[in-house]
Design an enzyme around this catalytic site. Structure first.
Site, PDB file in Angstrom:
ATOM      1  N   THR A  75      76.279  40.771 -46.189  1.00 17.13           N
ATOM      2  CA  THR A  75      75.588  40.066 -45.112  1.00 17.13           C
ATOM      3  C   THR A  75      74.655  39.023 -45.699  1.00 17.13           C
ATOM      4  OG1 THR A  75      74.405  40.442 -43.052  1.00 17.13           O
ATOM      5  CG2 THR A  75      73.547  41.565 -44.977  1.00 17.13           C
TER       6      THR A  75
ATOM      7  N   GLY B 211      76.649  30.715 -44.016  1.00 17.02           N
ATOM      8  CA  GLY B 211      77.833  31.156 -43.285  1.00 17.02           C
ATOM      9  C   GLY B 211      79.072  30.337 -43.586  1.00 17.02           C
TER      10      GLY B 211
ATOM     11  N   CYS C 235      79.698  31.758 -47.685  1.00 15.09           N
ATOM     12  CA  CYS C 235      79.891  33.188 -47.965  1.00 15.09           C
ATOM     13  C   CYS C 235      80.867  33.808 -46.961  1.00 15.09           C
ATOM     14  CB  CYS C 235      78.548  33.913 -47.900  1.00 15.09           C
ATOM     15  SG  CYS C 235      78.705  35.695 -48.138  1.00 15.09           S
TER      16      CYS C 235
ATOM     17  N   THR D  23      79.498  36.473 -44.422  1.00 14.38           N
ATOM     18  CA  THR D  23      78.425  36.021 -43.534  1.00 14.38           C
ATOM     19  C   THR D  23      79.044  35.183 -42.426  1.00 14.38           C
ATOM     20  OG1 THR D  23      76.851  35.978 -45.368  1.00 14.38           O
ATOM     21  CG2 THR D  23      76.289  34.659 -43.437  1.00 14.38           C
TER      22      THR D  23
END
Length: 180
Positions: free
Chosen positions: A10, A165, A168, A171
Site C-alpha cells: 500500500t 499510484g 506502484c 497502490t
C-alpha cells in the site's frame, strides 16, 4: 510473511505544512498477485480524534496493533511520543507481537512517527513521512511539491498519492484522507 512481502502492500503518506497535518492512504488490498479490494480504509482517527494513524502490511496484524496503540494512548493520556515509544518497546520484547507484520504511521498536531515491525520508532526530519510499497514514490513527490510549490498540505498529499499510484502496482487511486 517476509519483510519483502510486508512492504508490497500500500501507500500511506503524512504531510505537514503551515500547521496542517494530512494523512492519505490508497484503498487497494492485494493478496498474492491479485487485487481483492479497491476501497479499503487504512486510516483511523484515534484518541478523541486528535491522532491519525495509518498502516501498511498485514491487515489483521494492523488491527491488532491499532488496538494496542489505542490502549497506550489512553494509558498515557494522548501523549503520542510516549505511546509510540511504549508500543515500540512492547513490539520488541513481546514474543507474540514480534510475529506481527505491519508498519504504523501516526501523527498528531505536533509530531509524526513511523513505528516499524522491529519496534523502531522514527520521527522524520521533514514534514513528510510515508510507508508501504509506494512510500518512496509518495515521499519523493511530496518533497518536491513541498519545496517547489505553494500547494497546501492536502493538495500535496493528493498529488503525491496520484503519482505513487501511477508508479506502484500495489497502490491505487482511491485515496482516503484525514486531516488535523
Amino acid at each position: 510473511m517476509s519483510s519483502k512481502r510486508l512492504v508490497r502492500s500500500t501507500t500511506v503518506l503524512c504531510v505537514r505544512r503551515d500547521g496542517k497535518v494530512v494523512m492519505a492512504a490508497d484503498g487497494q488490498v492485494t493478496l498474492g498477485e491479485g487485487v481483492i479490494k479497491h476501497n479499503a480504509r487504512k486510516l483511523r482517527r484515534l484518541y478523541q480524534d486528535k491522532i491519525i494513524a495509518g498502516f501498511a502490511g498485514s491487515t489483521a496484524d494492523a488491527f491488532s496493533l491499532f488496538g494496542r496503540f489505542e490502549s497506550k494512548l489512553e494509558q498515557y493520556h494522548g501523549n503520542l511520543s510516549r505511546a509510540a515509544v511504549e508500543l515500540g518497546k512492547d513490539w520488541r520484547t513481546d514474543k507474540m507481537l514480534r510475529q506481527l507484520e505491519a508498519l504504523l504511521l501516526v501523527a498528531d498536531k505536533d509530531q509524526t512517527f513511523l513505528i516499524s515491525g522491529q519496534g523502531d520508532v522514527i520521527e522524520p526530519d521533514t514534514g513528510i513521512a510515508a510507508i508501504g510499497s509506494g512510500g518512496s514514490y509518495a515521499t519523493a513527490a511530496a518533497t518536491a511539491l513541498l519545496e517547489h510549490s505553494t500547494l497546501d498540505a492536502r493538495q500535496i498529499a493528493e498529488e503525491a498519492m496520484k503519482i505513487a499510484g501511477k508508479i506502484c502496482i500495489y497502490t491505487n487511486d482511491r485515496v482516503t484522507i484525514e486531516e488535523l
